[in-house]
Design a protein around this motif. Structure first.
Motif, PDB file in Angstrom:
ATOM      1  N   LEU A   1      -5.660  -8.047   1.107  1.00  0.00           N
ATOM      2  CA  LEU A   1      -4.832  -8.763   2.192  1.00  0.00           C
ATOM      3  C   LEU A   1      -5.554 -10.158   2.444  1.00  0.00           C
ATOM      4  O   LEU A   1      -5.045 -11.406   2.406  1.00  0.00           O
TER       5      LEU A   1
ATOM      6  N   ILE B   1      -6.435 -12.393  -0.789  1.00  0.00           N
ATOM      7  CA  ILE B   1      -5.350 -13.047  -1.147  1.00  0.00           C
ATOM      8  C   ILE B   1      -4.807 -14.357  -0.477  1.00  0.00           C
ATOM      9  O   ILE B   1      -4.472 -15.551  -0.887  1.00  0.00           O
ATOM     10  N   LEU B   2      -4.712 -14.121   0.939  1.00  0.00           N
ATOM     11  CA  LEU B   2      -4.480 -15.213   1.830  1.00  0.00           C
ATOM     12  C   LEU B   2      -5.314 -16.347   1.850  1.00  0.00           C
ATOM     13  O   LEU B   2      -4.744 -17.529   1.758  1.00  0.00           O
TER      14      LEU B   2
ATOM     15  N   LEU C   1      -5.124 -18.288  -1.293  1.00  0.00           N
ATOM     16  CA  LEU C   1      -3.614 -18.977  -1.565  1.00  0.00           C
ATOM     17  C   LEU C   1      -3.993 -20.284  -0.207  1.00  0.00           C
ATOM     18  O   LEU C   1      -3.263 -21.356  -0.820  1.00  0.00           O
ATOM     19  N   HIS C   2      -4.560 -20.052   0.899  1.00  0.00           N
ATOM     20  CA  HIS C   2      -4.931 -21.142   1.582  1.00  0.00           C
ATOM     21  C   HIS C   2      -5.695 -22.156   0.880  1.00  0.00           C
ATOM     22  O   HIS C   2      -5.534 -23.627   1.066  1.00  0.00           O
TER      23      HIS C   2
END
Lengths: 213, 362
Positions: free
Chosen positions: A121, A124-125, A128-129
């Motif tokens: 989690l 990936i976050l 992506l940021h």
């Protein structure tokens, strides 16, 4: 053929590169020449160094408002990853058998799953940021993306091999770990070690100048 | 010499005898085999049943599941054979797999036809070079997070559903085993992250997706597809809102049924588990088909992808596809600028990028 190569020469090669690279890079930082501070010290260096080493784990209040997402996702990822690396039963067994000769209690299976989910989690976050935020996108280098992808692949292959029933899946995980180890000393992944001297140096400098940080 | 002749004769006789015995035994074996086969055929024809089959038939009671008594404590301890599992196997193999496959192939075929025969819709008057901020960083992160999770779950889910019939003929059973195992572990591990993605979708998108003025008109004219009349559209059009709510509903169904399947001990009856699996598969196939359509829509309307790439869209695109939102947006910006310049006496300048960053984390 390929399996004996991954389990044998490539494994030892990657370990050599990892340890030699980390020692060389840390050595070059610690023993680098810098100007001697001739000013009169306004305070001791050691307490400042120790304080900064730990205080930096908590973000500055004013700054936190603007980087909540990165801080929370960062903690979720790093704690999850730490638990997966050091408290997964297969890893403890591996370290015990090949390196340390002793073991410690492992996470239960459900605990491992939760830790892996948190690591995924966060990773990936954060990635992506890095891509989506206009500022992070500009600041990020190719190396940062490769580090994120490699970490993701290592995590993923490890979790796909959870059943421990297929040699091919284990080899895939080991191969990805080897690539990770080889890439580690040449990349920003080195922050796993360099954060310590970096904080100590800054803290000591602040301490000497009488700044509480 | 005569004695030797006798021995020779005796030898030949013994060889012939032994050959005869062998051939007889071979013939007998053949006969036995033939008679065995004949027996088996006659058994089959006469339906002569062994006591064992009688016993298990009684246990199974044909198509009904019966429960007996046992001292072993457990929900299904009294049931030796549950016929529902075989019924479920039939449903899965004879209904879900073929029709699910046709459905997905059909959806892909329609999308392929749309790609071939529908022209890409260009931005009217081309790109202006001026952009408007449409998505915040968090909205983009949420969208792509959902993409990553749904993508991973779709690939592993499809491998689990159709892999046996696609991978084995292509790569063999020995290759399929680790692929299936990896898919199962990955699917179970990443599944709960869909709940997080769903919550993020609700937090960052729901306010733009409530019914609004003009939605009904948009639906009645199918977004002005068959008329050249310009439609006033807000932040999202009615089609996008339907897609959003369908995604929310399907992801909710997938999350609930997925969690039931992950924790079967909390949902112990096999009927409900099978129902959960059936609903899970149908919802997943529907979501995948919808994603195909979504990809085509994004491709076919030039400039749409920019909203999810940089968060900025071209002004001409905004005027053409979301004119009401564009008007509101530019109106708000003008008002904000007026207020800022009035309060700061011209000393504060507003940086659009910092506005975006602030908005993202507020």
């Amino acid at each position: 053929m390929i399996d004996s190569f991954i389990d044998g020469p490539l494994w030892y090669f990657s370990l050599f590169i990892f340890f030699a690279g980390v020692i060389l890079r840390l050595g070059s930082i610690i023993f680098s020449k810098h100007k001697v501070d001739l000013s009169v010290a306004k305070g001791p260096e050691t307490p400042g160094a120790l304080r900064t080493l730990f205080s930096r784990f908590i973000p500055d209040k004013g700054l936190f408002k603007h980087i909540k997402f990165q801080v929370i996702a960062g903690y979720v990822f790093h704690l999850g990853l730490f638990a997966v690396i050091f408290f997964a039963a297969p890893h403890i067994k591996f370290l015990d058998k090949h390196f340390l000769g002793f073991s410690w209690p492992a996470l239960p299976h459900w605990g491992f799953l939760v830790a892996a989910q948190l690591a995924f989690l966060g990773l990936i976050l954060l990635w992506l940021h890095r891509i989506m935020s206009p500022v992070s996108r500009l600041l990020s280098t190719k190396g940062d993306h490769i580090s994120s992808i490699l970490t993701f692949v290592v995590l993923l292959t490890g979790c796909l091999a959870l059943l421990e029933s297929f040699s091919s899946l284990r080899l895939l995980h080991r191969f990805s770990v080897e690539l990770f180890l080889i890439y580690f000393p040449f990349s920003s992944l080195m922050h796993a070690f360099t954060f310590v001297p970096s904080r100590i140096f800054t803290g000591a400098w602040f301490g000497r100048r009488g700044i509480k940080s | 010499m005569t004695k030797l002749k006798h021995f020779w004769f005796l030898g030949i006789m013994m060889m012939l005898f032994s050959f005869n015995i062998n051939s007889v035994s071979a013939t007998e074996n053949l006969k036995d085999a033939n008679s065995g086969l004949a027996d088996a055929v006659s058994l089959q024809q006469e339906r002569v049943q062994s006591p064992g089959s009688d016993l298990w038939r009684n246990v199974r009671q044909r198509d009904a599941t019966i429960s007996g008594r046992t001292q072993v404590k457990g929900l299904k301890s009294g049931t030796l054979i549950d016929t529902k599992n075989n019924q479920w196997r039939k449903v899965r193999r004879e209904l879900l797999l073929p029709y699910g496959g046709y459905f997905l192939m059909g959806a892909l075929g329609i999308i392929a036809l749309l790609f071939l025969f529908i022209k890409r819709q260009r931005i009217p008057n081309g790109k202006s070079g001026q952009t408007v901020t449409r998505m915040s960083t968090m909205q983009m992160i949420t969208h792509w997070f959902l993409v990553v999770i749904v993508g991973f779950m779709s690939i592993t889910g499809l491998l689990l559903l159709f892999g046996r019939f696609v991978i084995i003929p292509l790569m063999g059973a020995s290759a399929f085993s680790p692929i299936a195992s990896a898919s199962k572990e990955g699917h179970n591990l990443m599944g709960p992250l869909l709940v997080v993605a769903l919550l993020m979708m609700l937090i960052y998108y729901v306010r733009h997706n409530f019914p609004a003025k003009g939605d009904l008109k948009w639906l009645l004219t199918v977004g002005g597809l068959f008329s050249k009349k310009h439609l006033e559209v807000g932040y999202f059009n009615a089609g996008e809102k339907i897609l959003y709510w369908a995604t929310i509903v399907l992801c909710t169904v997938l999350s609930i049924t997925g969690l039931l399947l992950l924790f079967p001990y909390y949902e112990p009856t096999i009927d409900r588990t099978q129902l959960a699996l059936l609903i899970h598969a149908i919802a997943a196939l529907a979501l995948i088909a919808m994603v195909f359509g979504h990809i085509w829509m994004v491709y076919t309307v030039e400039g749409t992808f920019d909203a999810m790439d940089t968060g900025e869209v071209d002004e001409n695109w905004a005027k053409s596809h979301h004119s009401r939102w564009y008007k509101e947006k530019t109106q708000t910006n003008e008002d904000d600028e007026g207020e800022l310049s009035a309060s700061s006496e011209g000393t504060i300048s507003k940086d659009p990028s910092s506005e975006k960053e602030q908005g993202a984390y507020s």
